[in-house]
Scaffold this motif. Sequence first.
Motif, PDB file in Angstrom:
ATOM      1  N   THR B 228       5.224  -3.202  -2.220  1.00 51.53           N
ATOM      2  CA  THR B 228       4.312  -4.423  -2.810  1.00 51.53           C
ATOM      3  C   THR B 228       3.050  -3.869  -2.872  1.00 51.53           C
ATOM      4  O   THR B 228       2.242  -4.263  -3.886  1.00 51.53           O
ATOM      5  N   LEU B 229       2.385  -3.050  -2.172  1.00 53.44           N
ATOM      6  CA  LEU B 229       1.133  -2.557  -2.531  1.00 53.44           C
ATOM      7  C   LEU B 229       0.887  -1.822  -3.976  1.00 53.44           C
ATOM      8  O   LEU B 229      -0.198  -2.179  -4.736  1.00 53.44           O
ATOM      9  N   HIS B 231       3.000  -2.705  -6.395  1.00 58.07           N
ATOM     10  CA  HIS B 231       3.005  -3.813  -7.301  1.00 58.07           C
ATOM     11  C   HIS B 231       1.340  -4.267  -7.587  1.00 58.07           C
ATOM     12  O   HIS B 231       1.118  -4.527  -8.815  1.00 58.07           O
ATOM     13  N   ASP B 232       0.833  -4.529  -6.450  1.00 55.09           N
ATOM     14  CA  ASP B 232      -0.541  -5.022  -6.781  1.00 55.09           C
ATOM     15  C   ASP B 232      -1.474  -4.139  -7.313  1.00 55.09           C
ATOM     16  O   ASP B 232      -2.247  -4.545  -7.952  1.00 55.09           O
TER      17      ASP B 232
END
Lengths: 292, 418
Positions: B228-229, B231-232
């Motif tokens: 997720t990190l 992706h951000d």
Amino acid sequence: MLWLFALIAGVLFGLYYGLAALGLNLIFGVMRMVNLAHGDVIMLGGFAAVLLFDHFGVNPLITVLLVIPPSLLVGYLTYYLLGRRVQRSRDPEMMSLVMFFGVSQVIEAVAVIAFGNNEASITSAVFGTRPFSIAGQGVPGAWLVSAGVGLVALVLLFLYLYRTSLGRATRAIMSSPDEARAVGVNPDRISALTFGIGVGLAAIAGILSLFMIGGTTPSEGVDLTVTAFAVIVLGGLGSPMGTFLGGIVFGLALMFTQTYAPVWSGFAPFAILLVIMLLRPTGLLGRTVRSV
Amino acid sequence: MLIPRTRTVGLAALSALLTVGLAACGAASTTASSGAPKDIVIGTLYSGSGSFANSSLPEFQGLKFWISQENAGGGVYVKAFNKKIPIKLVALNDQSSTTTATTEYEQLVTQDNINIFVPDFGSVLTLPAVTIAQEHHMLLFDQTATGSPLFTPGNQYIVLCDLPLSAIWPDPLAHFILAQHISRVAILYGANDFDATQAATVKSVLAQGGVTPVYYQAVPTATTSYGTLLHDIAATNPQAVLELGYASNDIPFLQAVQQGGYHFGMVATAFPGQEFTLIENAVGKAGLSYTYTYGVPPYIKFNNVSEGLGTNAFIAKFGHGNIANVSFENVAGYNTGLIIQAALGHATKFTQLGMRAALFALSGHFTTLDGAFKLNSEGGQVGELLPLAQLFPTATGNEIKIVYPSASADHAPVYPAP
């Protein structure tokens, strides 16, 4: 859309966390024993996958199937060797904490001797390096595989519990061991089988942990047990469905915090655990396990 | 020689207690003012298990190798007595626990009559030793704890042996980014002194070149899921992504880059240079190819040295001629021994501050297989600089090449990564 990715990632990680905690909750639900060596079994599952992949090129999904028979056997025997004595003590919950803490330490020490202290993993390319699109978001294939295995495990467990005579006997013991015994259920046999299933589920989660949390080391057992315990407390002690719900809440908390306040991402899931404990002490789908 | 942890009782114990008591006024209890000690006793900790074991154990092996080399030659030369004296090692296992480490550091200093105080690997396990060393006026031969907060103007009892202060680690990395005219930089770092200091340094150097990071976030040190990190981070469209963490962070981060199919012009992580074999085994050849890391010995070679074995000789003796058998931590442990050797070999007084004074006199004037030894006024290492390295694919795996600064480069960088 950062929130949408966090939502999808949270659910997929939640299914993995649910799988990682399912065995711990099943054992507690049937035997009232807290298996503090649960995380160490997850760790051993990870090493089994690494060894089979490194030496024989076995795909981790095949390893998922391969670890089930030995895990069942080990769990079955462990119950008769240790679990039965704990269960017959005056305070099985407390005694299980002490006993399985010792087991955890022994497993970690043996794992250090057997595998060394280094982190081990399998390249994530084994499940492909091209992400899959879900609602327009690119999601790693390994996450889908892990979540899928978690869902399959949940469905199979429910079929076992609600569609087989052994499962009905297991639920009878979860509900009332004395009444189950009175109608002819053999608690030792069911407990041993349940312990085996719990160990098997943990070993499967260990294989998938390589792709969800990067790798495995002999010392990671305690952390994994803490996470699994938080998930089952969130979802409700003794409730398999609650375990997955707890896992999803845990996963969503982690992924949304990573997106919007990364530095708090280690704290937020446990803060939510505290809030839920204050509002609903039995967990989201829990039932009262003690009577006063 | 390794002293077993068994203890005798009765008269022997009473005698030992009296010895400790009588020597309490001095820092080095085996030192007799009238003569040389029978042995130079080195007290240290290592992590036999737990999260630091994979770094601590090889570092401990390096230190033991130095001791075996010296003892094979009759001991280490001590200038204050103008003779060689055998070395004894008292080593306790802290199991990667700071609580255990604190107790065992106290034990080393107050009960084990050590002359030389060497902490375990890294900032986390060294931190408890800093206070204890200061309280007991023992010079701490800090091996690899590089966080700036460990070094303060009021503390004379610490010397950093094997790595530069973490604040200056990423200097070449940041200047490389500016040299490549990279303007969109994402920085993800662990929320600890070691990583936060590096991140702050990069940010500061980039700011001097007019570059503001497009992503600058800390994550808990225990973070192991980076999907997720990443992706951000990807949403900020960076040209370069720097992940500053420990090896246990680098592995899942590099895994996540592969899993997510992300492609950035530059990806840099801290530990592949120090724990190359471990990380390549974990993430695979493709996961490391064309990424950047800090260049460390034995991949930076120092063969023209003024103390101890040069890089090639160390690889030949310690690694049996194979560089794959030698990690940075092995070099670091051996280098700690060399710094101890230099302190003993040049100090005119066999006291803790005498050794410190000798090392400060040597600062900037001697070189080991770990590079140029140079201290700042607080005992922090400002020599032994870490150039930028890049990993290039070969038929069998990757190889580490130094790519910046150009003065020490042995290969041209490939940017953007193919």
